[in-house]
Enzyme design. Structure first.
Site, PDB file in Angstrom:
ATOM      1  N   ASP B  51       0.827  -1.211   0.000  1.00 48.01           N
ATOM      2  CA  ASP B  51       0.000   0.000   0.000  1.00 48.01           C
ATOM      3  C   ASP B  51       0.866   1.269   0.000  1.00 48.01           C
ATOM      4  O   ASP B  51       2.045   1.213   0.350  1.00 48.01           O
ATOM      5  CB  ASP B  51      -0.858   0.062   1.278  1.00 48.01           C
ATOM      6  CG  ASP B  51      -1.954  -0.998   1.319  1.00 48.01           C
ATOM      7  OD1 ASP B  51      -2.166  -1.681   0.299  1.00 48.01           O
ATOM      8  OD2 ASP B  51      -2.595  -1.122   2.384  1.00 48.01           O
ATOM      9  N   TYR B 109       6.219  -9.833   7.102  1.00 46.80           N
ATOM     10  CA  TYR B 109       6.042  -8.397   7.329  1.00 46.80           C
ATOM     11  C   TYR B 109       6.519  -8.051   8.737  1.00 46.80           C
ATOM     12  O   TYR B 109       6.376  -8.857   9.663  1.00 46.80           O
ATOM     13  CB  TYR B 109       4.567  -7.995   7.216  1.00 46.80           C
ATOM     14  CG  TYR B 109       4.110  -7.670   5.818  1.00 46.80           C
ATOM     15  CD1 TYR B 109       4.257  -6.389   5.308  1.00 46.80           C
ATOM     16  CD2 TYR B 109       3.530  -8.649   5.016  1.00 46.80           C
ATOM     17  CE1 TYR B 109       3.820  -6.081   4.027  1.00 46.80           C
ATOM     18  CE2 TYR B 109       3.092  -8.343   3.727  1.00 46.80           C
ATOM     19  CZ  TYR B 109       3.240  -7.050   3.242  1.00 46.80           C
ATOM     20  OH  TYR B 109       2.818  -6.744   1.978  1.00 46.80           O
TER      21      TYR B 109
END
Lengths: 240, 240
Positions: B51, B109
């Protein structure tokens, strides 16, 4: 009421501290815009200018508050909500004759560099010198200490009645992988810190001799007027 | 020749990884532009999208090199000279059927946050949660581990044949003043990591109960679809 404020800013977001006619991306413009949105029409005065890309962790400014603003904590909160790359650390009442620039006694700059290439996350905040000689760097820095005419260590364009400045301290320390240079002086001429830094690093890389540096400090011969990159430089403290 | 590259980027400079028709400020656009300037007309494929504002320290991409490019070190140097907010860490030859997205086995992540307000220099890279309960955070994270239908933990808009994903690890550690959450999975749906992070932090702040979180994981009831801020999030490793 006159107030004194200590601010920090990310210089990579701005074209420098000082207001300019060609761009609104200056620290001064952003702060004055935030003040105006709170019905404070005062302009601000900083302890000194910083170049485009140069950061501050302890820049000091003064401005005058209209009568109706009495809660300085609330003012700080309001300003910090409006500003993103600038943060007000403290706002305190000062005497009416306090002047951020003229009342300043000492100014401290910090320069941070690495010998490994800074990551994409560090590159705006840390400079890069793949190799240098620590002993030579320390010797070069020590030559700046004292009162000198820095006529060969500044950019022209600013009006000043004298080019004599006194350097109180110029030292180097290593903290893990960060190499840090401190300069403490009564004041600095335009781009003086960056010019001294570049000359010192040239000595530390054996691109300039200590004798040549001394010649330039003594205004005998100009060897270099290059500037160190701005992105490792921080205006860190102003003493009054 | 097909090559695999590991790249790092500062997500705050981009509107996300994926190419868009409305802006050129994407990671993919910048890389393809740099490749084209070296007469490499190949498009690139990443292991997955990130994103706007999300960073990467170990994103993996693949692309095809024309015959005349044989020196991969030189290619890396050339690309790194052209790119500023993106850095190529490694470029290696891969088998011709290697696919950055479809060949990926595990994705990792990392999310970094602080309980003190991040400075102006940290705010694009570290998130801010003034207070949270460590034990509750660890319990919340552990609920995600295993194979689940994450239908209640993603944004729609991407085509995928299943919303089932397997989370191999979800843990929290503190390193000095930095608090870090790791997620390791076979894959993540669109915005899944940020939605899981926000839900876990809600539990850790007692804004959601662990029972409610479990209800959402088991697709029984949707309690929250808010996203954690992107700026503390890093795509850190892809395993093949």
């Amino acid at each position: 009421m006159r107030v004194k404020a200590v601010i920090t800013y990310d210089g990579s977001a701005y074209q420098g501290f000082q207001k300019q006619t060609t761009t609104n991306r200056t620290v001064t413009h952003s702060i004055e815009k935030a003040l105006h949105s709170l019905q404070i029409e005062s302009s601000i005065t900083g302890s000194g200018r910083t170049d485009a890309g140069v950061h501050a962790t302890g820049q000091v400014i003064h401005f005058d508050l209209p009568e109706f603003w009495t809660d300085l904590d609330k003012l700080k909160q309001n300003l910090n909500r409006k500003l993103t790359q600038i943060q007000f650390k403290h706002i305190t009442k000062s005497s009416h004759d306090f002047h951020a620039r003229f009342s300043a006694k000492k100014r401290v700059y910090r320069y941070v560099f690495k010998t490994q290439k800074p990551s994409v996350f560090e590159q705006k905040y840390i400079s890069y010198y793949p190799q240098f000689d620590t002993a030579l760097l320390k010797q070069a820095l020590s030559l700046f200490i004292g009162k000198h005419d820095f006529d060969y260590f500044h950019k022209t364009g600013s009006i000043t009645h004298t080019t004599v400045r006194e350097i109180y301290a110029a030292h180097y320390i290593q903290r893990k992988n960060n190499h840090i240079i401190y300069f403490e002086a009564n004041g600095f001429l335009r781009s003086q810190v960056r010019m001294m830094l570049d000359a010192a690093m040239q000595c530390a890389r054996e691109e300039m001799t200590l004798a040549q540096l001394l010649e330039q400090i003594k205004c005998r011969k100009k060897h270099s007027t290059k500037l160190a990159p701005p992105h490792g430089l921080y205006l860190s403290r102003i003493l009054y």
